[in-house]
Design an enzyme around this catalytic site. Structure first.
Site, PDB file in Angstrom:
ATOM      1  N   ASP A  13       0.857  -1.188   0.000  1.00 31.45           N
ATOM      2  CA  ASP A  13       0.000   0.000   0.000  1.00 31.45           C
ATOM      3  C   ASP A  13       0.893   1.238   0.000  1.00 31.45           C
ATOM      4  O   ASP A  13       2.080   1.152   0.345  1.00 31.45           O
ATOM      5  CB  ASP A  13      -0.914   0.023   1.237  1.00 31.45           C
ATOM      6  CG  ASP A  13      -1.845   1.244   1.234  1.00 31.45           C
ATOM      7  OD1 ASP A  13      -2.545   1.455   0.233  1.00 31.45           O
ATOM      8  OD2 ASP A  13      -1.839   2.002   2.215  1.00 31.45           O
ATOM      9  N   SER A  14       0.303   2.376  -0.346  1.00 35.51           N
ATOM     10  CA  SER A  14       1.077   3.614  -0.308  1.00 35.51           C
ATOM     11  C   SER A  14       1.486   3.955   1.130  1.00 35.51           C
ATOM     12  O   SER A  14       2.436   4.710   1.326  1.00 35.51           O
ATOM     13  CB  SER A  14       0.241   4.754  -0.894  1.00 35.51           C
ATOM     14  OG  SER A  14      -0.948   4.893  -0.144  1.00 35.51           O
ATOM     15  N   TYR A  45      -0.741   8.609  -2.535  1.00 35.75           N
ATOM     16  CA  TYR A  45      -0.709   8.402  -3.984  1.00 35.75           C
ATOM     17  C   TYR A  45      -1.942   9.021  -4.670  1.00 35.75           C
ATOM     18  O   TYR A  45      -1.942   9.233  -5.864  1.00 35.75           O
ATOM     19  CB  TYR A  45      -0.757   6.893  -4.297  1.00 35.75           C
ATOM     20  CG  TYR A  45       0.537   6.126  -4.196  1.00 35.75           C
ATOM     21  CD1 TYR A  45       1.652   6.629  -3.540  1.00 35.75           C
ATOM     22  CD2 TYR A  45       0.633   4.862  -4.776  1.00 35.75           C
ATOM     23  CE1 TYR A  45       2.820   5.878  -3.442  1.00 35.75           C
ATOM     24  CE2 TYR A  45       1.795   4.112  -4.695  1.00 35.75           C
ATOM     25  CZ  TYR A  45       2.883   4.621  -4.021  1.00 35.75           C
ATOM     26  OH  TYR A  45       4.033   3.875  -3.945  1.00 35.75           O
ATOM     27  N   CYS A  76      -4.362  -1.398  -2.194  1.00 41.46           N
ATOM     28  CA  CYS A  76      -4.493   0.040  -2.407  1.00 41.46           C
ATOM     29  C   CYS A  76      -5.353   0.220  -3.651  1.00 41.46           C
ATOM     30  O   CYS A  76      -5.013  -0.300  -4.722  1.00 41.46           O
ATOM     31  CB  CYS A  76      -3.097   0.625  -2.622  1.00 41.46           C
ATOM     32  SG  CYS A  76      -3.091   2.368  -3.078  1.00 41.46           S
ATOM     33  N   GLU A 161      -3.045   9.552   7.549  1.00 39.75           N
ATOM     34  CA  GLU A 161      -1.573   9.482   7.560  1.00 39.75           C
ATOM     35  C   GLU A 161      -0.976  10.420   8.619  1.00 39.75           C
ATOM     36  O   GLU A 161       0.101  10.176   9.132  1.00 39.75           O
ATOM     37  CB  GLU A 161      -1.001   9.825   6.181  1.00 39.75           C
ATOM     38  CG  GLU A 161      -1.276   8.765   5.103  1.00 39.75           C
ATOM     39  CD  GLU A 161      -0.363   7.529   5.194  1.00 39.75           C
ATOM     40  OE1 GLU A 161       0.831   7.691   5.466  1.00 39.75           O
ATOM     41  OE2 GLU A 161      -0.878   6.411   4.979  1.00 39.75           O
ATOM     42  N   CYS A 195     -11.137   2.903  -0.618  1.00 39.65           N
ATOM     43  CA  CYS A 195      -9.767   3.291  -0.281  1.00 39.65           C
ATOM     44  C   CYS A 195      -9.437   2.539   0.993  1.00 39.65           C
ATOM     45  O   CYS A 195     -10.224   2.578   1.962  1.00 39.65           O
ATOM     46  CB  CYS A 195      -9.663   4.792  -0.052  1.00 39.65           C
ATOM     47  SG  CYS A 195      -8.044   5.293   0.577  1.00 39.65           S
ATOM     48  N   HIS A 197      -7.537   3.107   3.279  1.00 40.78           N
ATOM     49  CA  HIS A 197      -7.339   3.920   4.485  1.00 40.78           C
ATOM     50  C   HIS A 197      -8.666   4.184   5.217  1.00 40.78           C
ATOM     51  O   HIS A 197      -8.660   4.493   6.409  1.00 40.78           O
ATOM     52  CB  HIS A 197      -6.744   5.281   4.127  1.00 40.78           C
ATOM     53  CG  HIS A 197      -5.266   5.277   3.881  1.00 40.78           C
ATOM     54  ND1 HIS A 197      -4.684   4.579   2.855  1.00 40.78           N
ATOM     55  CD2 HIS A 197      -4.253   5.907   4.533  1.00 40.78           C
ATOM     56  CE1 HIS A 197      -3.376   4.784   2.885  1.00 40.78           C
ATOM     57  NE2 HIS A 197      -3.084   5.584   3.891  1.00 40.78           N
TER      58      HIS A 197
HETATM   59  N1  DGL Z   1      -4.903   3.425   0.531  1.00 39.71           N
HETATM   60  C1  DGL Z   1      -4.959   3.848  -0.792  1.00 39.71           C
HETATM   61  C2  DGL Z   1      -6.178   3.474  -1.549  1.00 39.71           C
HETATM   62  O1  DGL Z   1      -6.759   2.451  -1.237  1.00 39.71           O
HETATM   63  C3  DGL Z   1      -4.364   5.129  -1.249  1.00 39.71           C
HETATM   64  C4  DGL Z   1      -4.146   6.211  -0.367  1.00 39.71           C
HETATM   65  C5  DGL Z   1      -3.250   7.252  -0.955  1.00 39.71           C
HETATM   66  O2  DGL Z   1      -2.050   7.039  -0.913  1.00 39.71           O
HETATM   67  O3  DGL Z   1      -3.763   8.266  -1.435  1.00 39.71           O
HETATM   68  O4  DGL Z   1      -6.560   4.134  -2.478  1.00 39.71           O
END
Ligand code: DGL
Length: 283
Positions: A13-14, A45, A76, A161, A195, A197
């Site tokens: 993941d990012s 990302y 991700c 984050e 996402c 996150h």
């Molecule tokens: N966790 C990531 C996703 O599922 C990306 C978060 C990011 O780095 O912007 O899209």
């Protein structure tokens, strides 16, 4: 004497978000070995260009391959939306024809039809995931009767984050984005947290939504889909080593990673720093 080489399953993941997926994968498939790689130094990302997300993701996938992984999960959505197809179709045949990279978007779209009664579905994601249109395209293929509305939530990943989850700022942005999604379609009864996150914000998200709306977070869905994949691909299943090992790597500070990751993973995390050619080295 050294035992047989370990071939862990790679989870990428990012940043921290993929831990919500790894946690469920480990719950359902505890016997395998895992390597988690968070590219925290270059996260988020979500607002980056197609080319950049592809370049970073490919670099991380190759890194996990070089560490012994035969199978890598892009935990991700942004990377799955912007890099997965290219990697599967254009890179793997040349660099690693026997290795596999899987994403999180297909498993999620496969199950959404089971949840929505009104056939009106909402998708929350990063700007990158939303502009890629991956969810509406993939959902239409499987469920042509479902109407999809999306909302980009560019502030949500930075809130996670930067550990700003329990702040009024988080409430403000979450409320704003959810209102905006529901104003596009009042019949939405199922919302995909597109996402990895976002499960970290789930309590706040629930607070700002009617209780009648089903929220789909991806951890369990992706874990079940991986279980099914390994059943259907015994040649890959045999390759994956089983020792119950989990190792964590971050491209940023390990101290910061460990603090946040322990919270998100629900168990103590001790990470190692990993330098990628184009990411900053640890200060
Ligand atoms: N966790 C990531 C996703 O599922 C990306 C978060 C990011 O780095 O912007 O899209």
């Amino acid at each position: 004497m050294a035992g047989p080489a370990k071939k862990p399953i790679g989870v990428f993941d990012s940043g921290y978000g993929g831990l919500t997926v790894l946690k469920e994968i480990v719950k359902q498939l505890p016997e395998y070995d895992y390597l988690y790689l968070g590219d925290n130094a270059r996260a988020p990302y979500g607002s980056r260009s197609f080319e950049t997300v592809y370049e970073y993701t490919l670099e991380c996938v190759q890194q996990l391959f070089s560490m012994g992984c035969e199978l890598v999960i892009l935990a991700c959505n942004t990377a799955s939306a912007k890099a997965l197809r290219n990697i599967q179709q254009n890179d793997l045949p040349g660099i690693a024809p026997d290795k596999r990279v899987l994403g999180v978007i297909l498993p999620t779209t496969e199950v959404v039809g089971k949840y929505s009664k009104t056939r009106h579905v909402g998708v929350l994601g990063t700007s990158g995931t939303v502009t890629s249109n991956s969810y509406p395209i993939e959902i239409k293929k499987l469920y042509p009767d479902i109407t999809v509305h999306q909302e980009a939530c560019p502030m949500w990943v930075p809130l996670v984050e930067n550990n700003e989850i329990e702040t009024e700022g988080a409430d403000y942005f979450i409320h704003k984005n959810l209102q905006s999604l529901l104003s596009k379609d009042a019949s939405i009864d199922t919302i995909i947290l597109g996402c990895t996150h976002y499960p970290l914000l789930i309590n706040k998200i629930k607070k700002h939504l009617p209780a009648t709306i089903t929220l789909l977070s991806q951890g369990e869905i992706v874990a079940e889909s991986l279980l099914d994949y390994l059943h259907r691909h015994p040649e890959m299943e045999k390759q994956c080593s089983k020792g119950g090992m989990i190792k964590f790597f971050t491209t940023d500070s390990t101290a910061n990673f460990d603090k946040a990751a322990t919270l998100f993973f629900g168990k103590e995390v001790k990470s190692e720093h990993l330098s990628l050619s184009s990411s900053p080295s640890e200060k």
